[in-house]
Design a protein around this motif. Structure first.
Motif, mmCIF file in Angstrom:
data_model
loop_
_atom_site.group_PDB
_atom_site.id
_atom_site.type_symbol
_atom_site.label_atom_id
_atom_site.label_comp_id
_atom_site.label_asym_id
_atom_site.label_seq_id
_atom_site.Cartn_x
_atom_site.Cartn_y
_atom_site.Cartn_z
ATOM 1 N N LEU A 1 -12.850 -14.247 -25.724
ATOM 2 C CA LEU A 1 -12.392 -14.785 -26.859
ATOM 3 C C LEU A 1 -10.806 -13.380 -27.494
ATOM 4 O O LEU A 1 -10.128 -13.771 -28.026
ATOM 5 C CB LEU A 1 -12.845 -13.689 -28.063
ATOM 6 C CG LEU A 1 -13.421 -15.906 -28.895
ATOM 7 C CD1 LEU A 1 -14.901 -15.345 -29.595
ATOM 8 C CD2 LEU A 1 -13.586 -16.319 -28.939
ATOM 9 N N ASP A 2 -11.560 -12.211 -26.465
ATOM 10 C CA ASP A 2 -11.098 -10.637 -26.966
ATOM 11 C C ASP A 2 -9.140 -11.536 -25.672
ATOM 12 O O ASP A 2 -8.675 -11.391 -26.369
ATOM 13 C CB ASP A 2 -10.594 -9.580 -26.800
ATOM 14 C CG ASP A 2 -12.129 -9.293 -27.915
ATOM 15 O OD1 ASP A 2 -12.049 -9.809 -28.894
ATOM 16 O OD2 ASP A 2 -12.959 -8.129 -27.264
ATOM 17 N N GLN A 3 -9.922 -12.072 -24.677
ATOM 18 C CA GLN A 3 -8.661 -11.943 -23.552
ATOM 19 C C GLN A 3 -8.117 -12.900 -24.157
ATOM 20 O O GLN A 3 -7.200 -13.371 -24.059
ATOM 21 C CB GLN A 3 -9.573 -12.551 -22.220
ATOM 22 C CG GLN A 3 -10.408 -10.946 -21.974
ATOM 23 C CD GLN A 3 -10.729 -11.487 -20.397
ATOM 24 O OE1 GLN A 3 -11.013 -12.840 -20.122
ATOM 25 N NE2 GLN A 3 -11.325 -10.110 -19.346
ATOM 26 N N ARG A 4 -8.527 -14.507 -24.946
ATOM 27 C CA ARG A 4 -7.687 -15.234 -25.267
ATOM 28 C C ARG A 4 -7.438 -14.837 -26.340
ATOM 29 O O ARG A 4 -5.283 -15.415 -26.328
ATOM 30 C CB ARG A 4 -8.752 -16.490 -26.310
ATOM 31 C CG ARG A 4 -8.009 -17.631 -26.303
ATOM 32 C CD ARG A 4 -8.849 -18.563 -26.954
ATOM 33 N NE ARG A 4 -9.372 -19.284 -25.694
ATOM 34 C CZ ARG A 4 -10.104 -20.395 -26.000
ATOM 35 N NH1 ARG A 4 -10.515 -21.084 -26.678
ATOM 36 N NH2 ARG A 4 -10.231 -20.976 -24.333
ATOM 37 N N GLU A 5 -7.266 -14.177 -26.756
ATOM 38 C CA GLU A 5 -6.532 -14.005 -28.424
ATOM 39 C C GLU A 5 -5.375 -12.902 -27.951
ATOM 40 O O GLU A 5 -4.292 -13.142 -28.275
ATOM 41 C CB GLU A 5 -7.030 -12.389 -29.294
ATOM 42 C CG GLU A 5 -6.475 -12.452 -30.609
ATOM 43 C CD GLU A 5 -7.032 -11.578 -31.531
ATOM 44 O OE1 GLU A 5 -6.919 -11.321 -31.651
ATOM 45 O OE2 GLU A 5 -8.672 -11.579 -31.411
ATOM 46 N N GLU A 6 -5.392 -11.948 -26.565
ATOM 47 C CA GLU A 6 -4.432 -11.409 -26.057
ATOM 48 C C GLU A 6 -3.451 -12.303 -26.195
ATOM 49 O O GLU A 6 -2.130 -11.757 -25.450
ATOM 50 C CB GLU A 6 -4.556 -10.057 -25.382
ATOM 51 C CG GLU A 6 -3.628 -9.944 -24.225
ATOM 52 C CD GLU A 6 -3.088 -8.722 -25.375
ATOM 53 O OE1 GLU A 6 -1.666 -8.813 -24.807
ATOM 54 O OE2 GLU A 6 -2.625 -8.493 -26.354
ATOM 55 N N ARG B 1 -17.841 -12.178 -26.330
ATOM 56 C CA ARG B 1 -16.883 -11.931 -27.341
ATOM 57 C C ARG B 1 -15.424 -11.426 -26.204
ATOM 58 O O ARG B 1 -14.014 -11.394 -27.094
ATOM 59 C CB ARG B 1 -17.695 -10.485 -27.547
ATOM 60 C CG ARG B 1 -16.438 -9.313 -28.043
ATOM 61 C CD ARG B 1 -16.507 -10.025 -29.980
ATOM 62 N NE ARG B 1 -15.013 -10.381 -30.474
ATOM 63 C CZ ARG B 1 -13.944 -10.845 -30.937
ATOM 64 N NH1 ARG B 1 -15.289 -11.643 -31.375
ATOM 65 N NH2 ARG B 1 -13.433 -10.914 -31.267
ATOM 66 N N GLU B 2 -15.955 -11.030 -25.472
ATOM 67 C CA GLU B 2 -14.563 -10.549 -24.152
ATOM 68 C C GLU B 2 -13.614 -12.102 -23.925
ATOM 69 O O GLU B 2 -12.165 -11.660 -23.783
ATOM 70 C CB GLU B 2 -15.043 -10.492 -22.760
ATOM 71 C CG GLU B 2 -13.963 -10.064 -21.288
ATOM 72 C CD GLU B 2 -14.269 -8.937 -21.913
ATOM 73 O OE1 GLU B 2 -12.915 -8.066 -20.910
ATOM 74 O OE2 GLU B 2 -14.200 -7.636 -22.342
#
Length: 190
Positions: free
Chosen positions: A153-158, A150-151
């Motif tokens: 994916l969140d970093q990739r999205e940002e 999840r972390e």
């Protein structure tokens, strides 16, 4: 019937003989070589493609067999492995991860495995491409693995937002021309 035997040309065999043994990845890939940039890898493999061999395809109309590959790039880049007990699900997953490990570097693809069956994916845990293998009975490790994914994916999205990246295809294209050299994520969403 005896008079007709051995008369005329023999009938063409319609089917190829059955495979004696299941092919290994070594049978499906070109010969392996060691390079200073990529380590052990197939000598004639397309870099940055997300195509991996998974088996042999039988083409009866042409009386031939060819390597069966799957392309994990683009919209077709997902796979669901479904089957009953002892149907080969874990074997297919081990084949996919091992095929990627032989054709890609750990900077290009990474895997996190949640193994809720017999633990057969544990054998992949030592590959540098595998971030971890969590078994069903280790609930804390399963939670940590899901939280880590999840972390990521969140970093990739940002990261995509900050760098105006509209898709994984754009990201792969930029990585192919050496953008983001210090970026640790692979070009796949495995």
């Amino acid at each position: 019937m005896e008079r007709l035997q051995e008369q005329g040309p023999p009938a063409q065999q319609i089917w190829l003989p059955p495979l004696e043994d299941s092919p290994s990845l070594g049978d499906l890939l070109p010969p392996l070589t060691i390079t200073s940039e990529r380590g052990l890898r197939p000598a004639e493999w397309r870099e940055l493609s997300l195509v991996v061999p998974i088996g042999i395809a039988d083409i009866p109309v042409e009386r031939r067999r060819e390597v069966l590959s799957y392309d994990f790039s683009g919209q077709q880049g997902h796979a669901a492995v479904i089957g009953g007990p002892r149907s080969g699900k874990s074997t297919l997953l081990r084949t996919l991860v091992t095929a990627f490990a032989l054709t890609h570097t750990p900077r290009e693809v990474q895997f996190y495995c949640l193994d809720f069956e017999g633990g057969s994916l544990s054998s992949l845990g030592d590959l540098p491409h595998v971030g971890g293998v969590a078994l069903r009975l280790d609930a804390a490790k399963v939670r940590r693995t899901v939280a880590e994914i999840r972390e990521i994916l969140d970093q990739r999205e940002e990261f995509f937002r900050a760098h105006h990246i509209d898709s994984i295809r754009t990201y792969r294209g930029r990585r192919a021309v050496r953008h983001y050299p210090d970026h640790l994520w692979g070009t796949s969403s495995c």
